[in-house]
Design a protein around this motif. Structure first.
Motif, mmCIF file in Angstrom:
data_model
loop_
_atom_site.group_PDB
_atom_site.id
_atom_site.type_symbol
_atom_site.label_atom_id
_atom_site.label_comp_id
_atom_site.label_asym_id
_atom_site.label_seq_id
_atom_site.Cartn_x
_atom_site.Cartn_y
_atom_site.Cartn_z
ATOM 1 N N HIS A 34 0.568 -1.297 -0.203
ATOM 2 C CA HIS A 34 -0.048 0.451 -0.136
ATOM 3 C C HIS A 34 1.176 0.960 -0.041
ATOM 4 C CE1 HIS A 34 0.778 -0.301 3.758
ATOM 5 N NE2 HIS A 34 0.825 0.545 4.689
ATOM 6 N N TYR A 61 -2.697 -5.555 0.933
ATOM 7 C CA TYR A 61 -3.460 -5.641 -0.068
ATOM 8 C C TYR A 61 -2.215 -4.788 -1.380
ATOM 9 C CZ TYR A 61 -8.554 -8.097 0.704
ATOM 10 O OH TYR A 61 -8.744 -8.823 1.233
ATOM 11 N N ASP A 63 -2.003 -1.903 -3.703
ATOM 12 C CA ASP A 63 -2.665 -1.200 -3.849
ATOM 13 C C ASP A 63 -2.579 0.281 -3.626
ATOM 14 O OD1 ASP A 63 -5.111 0.313 -5.019
ATOM 15 O OD2 ASP A 63 -6.518 -0.692 -3.518
ATOM 16 N N LYS A 64 -1.231 1.010 -4.375
ATOM 17 C CA LYS A 64 -0.995 2.148 -3.247
ATOM 18 C C LYS A 64 -2.390 3.303 -3.881
ATOM 19 C CE LYS A 64 3.940 1.000 -3.950
ATOM 20 N NZ LYS A 64 5.678 1.556 -3.854
ATOM 21 N N GLU A 65 -3.094 2.496 -4.808
ATOM 22 C CA GLU A 65 -3.728 3.869 -5.702
ATOM 23 C C GLU A 65 -5.026 4.421 -4.206
ATOM 24 O OE1 GLU A 65 -7.410 4.559 -9.043
ATOM 25 O OE2 GLU A 65 -5.722 2.659 -9.005
ATOM 26 N N ASN A 66 -4.890 3.171 -3.661
ATOM 27 C CA ASN A 66 -5.915 3.131 -2.501
ATOM 28 C C ASN A 66 -5.500 3.210 -1.147
ATOM 29 O OD1 ASN A 66 -8.286 3.348 -4.396
ATOM 30 N ND2 ASN A 66 -8.495 1.820 -5.274
ATOM 31 N N MET A 72 -9.741 -5.877 -2.388
ATOM 32 C CA MET A 72 -9.744 -6.511 -3.237
ATOM 33 C C MET A 72 -9.954 -7.800 -3.740
ATOM 34 S SD MET A 72 -5.486 -5.230 -4.407
ATOM 35 C CE MET A 72 -5.875 -5.537 -6.081
#
Length: 245
Positions: A34, A61, A63-66, A72
């Protein structure tokens, strides 16, 4: 006198680790899922070493964007692979610094998802198999993750949150709600003392419920994190609670 570990999630781009570390005893370093990069992992590890703060891996997860805060739908093999890669990336740096990995704590949505989903918890535990039973996992009390980890022979440490509001099922009040994050150091102190001394936490509806904690998290990205941990350091001894260094 009771003793409690205080931990913070760090290496997430806030840049306040040098201020927080004098007041905490363990930390969870973001390792690329993240947030975080090799550079931030090295810098944060060296700061933790300087202050004698125990180091844990903080996988999530991918998911650096969020910022890892959205669930996910990811294939089991890919989730296992990314968790292992994240932990190994930090473990390699710790080896270079002559340090040991103290614990593992999941981040964000993954942490919350395994708390209530037994099958997902088992998948994550498969990813952590090589670390049992030597390296404990920080898990929420009365969670699916805690149950499955114990059943699978893992070491666990119960974690509670000093700066988050709880619901009756011991899930956290969603961050989308204004009361989710506690920012007043005095309110955080009240919650921490209640958890440590009474094994109780006040809920968002003003009731309370049972909880156990070996470690208490203060989020490093809480805008008042420094004020909170410094206040706890000052006030906890007045309640016969000592930081577990």
């Amino acid at each position: 006198m009771d003793k409690i570990d205080i931990n913070c999630d760090v290496g997430e781009g806030i840049g306040n680790e040098g201020e927080l570390f004098p007041f905490i005893s363990s930390c969870n370093i973001a390792c690329g899922g993240h947030a975080g990069s090799k550079r931030t992992m090295i810098e944060t590890t060296q700061l933790a070493k300087q202050w004698g703060v125990r180091i844990g891996a903080h996988p999530s997860y991918p998911d650096k964007e969020n910022f890892g805060r959205v669930s996910m739908d990811i294939a089991e093999n890919l989730l296992i692979e990314t968790i292992q890669e994240q932990i190994e990336s930090l473990a390699a740096i710790l080896t270079e610094e002559g340090l040991d990995l103290h614990h593992i704590k999941l981040h964000g949505a993954l942490y919350n998802d395994v708390a209530r989903d037994n099958n997902l918890a088992l998948t994550v535990l498969e990813a952590l198999e090589k670390h049992k039973p030597e390296i404990p996992i920080y898990v929420p009390y009365a969670s699916a993750m805690a149950t499955e980890a114990i059943n699978q022979g893992f070491s666990i440490l119960y974690e509670a949150f000093g700066d988050r509001r709880y619901r009756s099922d011991l899930s956290l009040v969603p961050r989308s709600l204004p009361e989710a994050v506690i920012k007043d150091p005095k309110e955080v102190l009240q919650q921490v003392v209640s958890i440590v001394k009474s094994g109780k936490v006040k809920l968002s509806n003003e009731d309370s419920t049972n909880i156990l904690a070996d470690t208490i998290c203060i989020h490093g990205d809480n805008p008042f994190a420094l004020q909170i941990v410094s206040y706890l350091s000052q006030e906890l001894p007045n309640h016969n609670i000592q930081l577990k260094k």
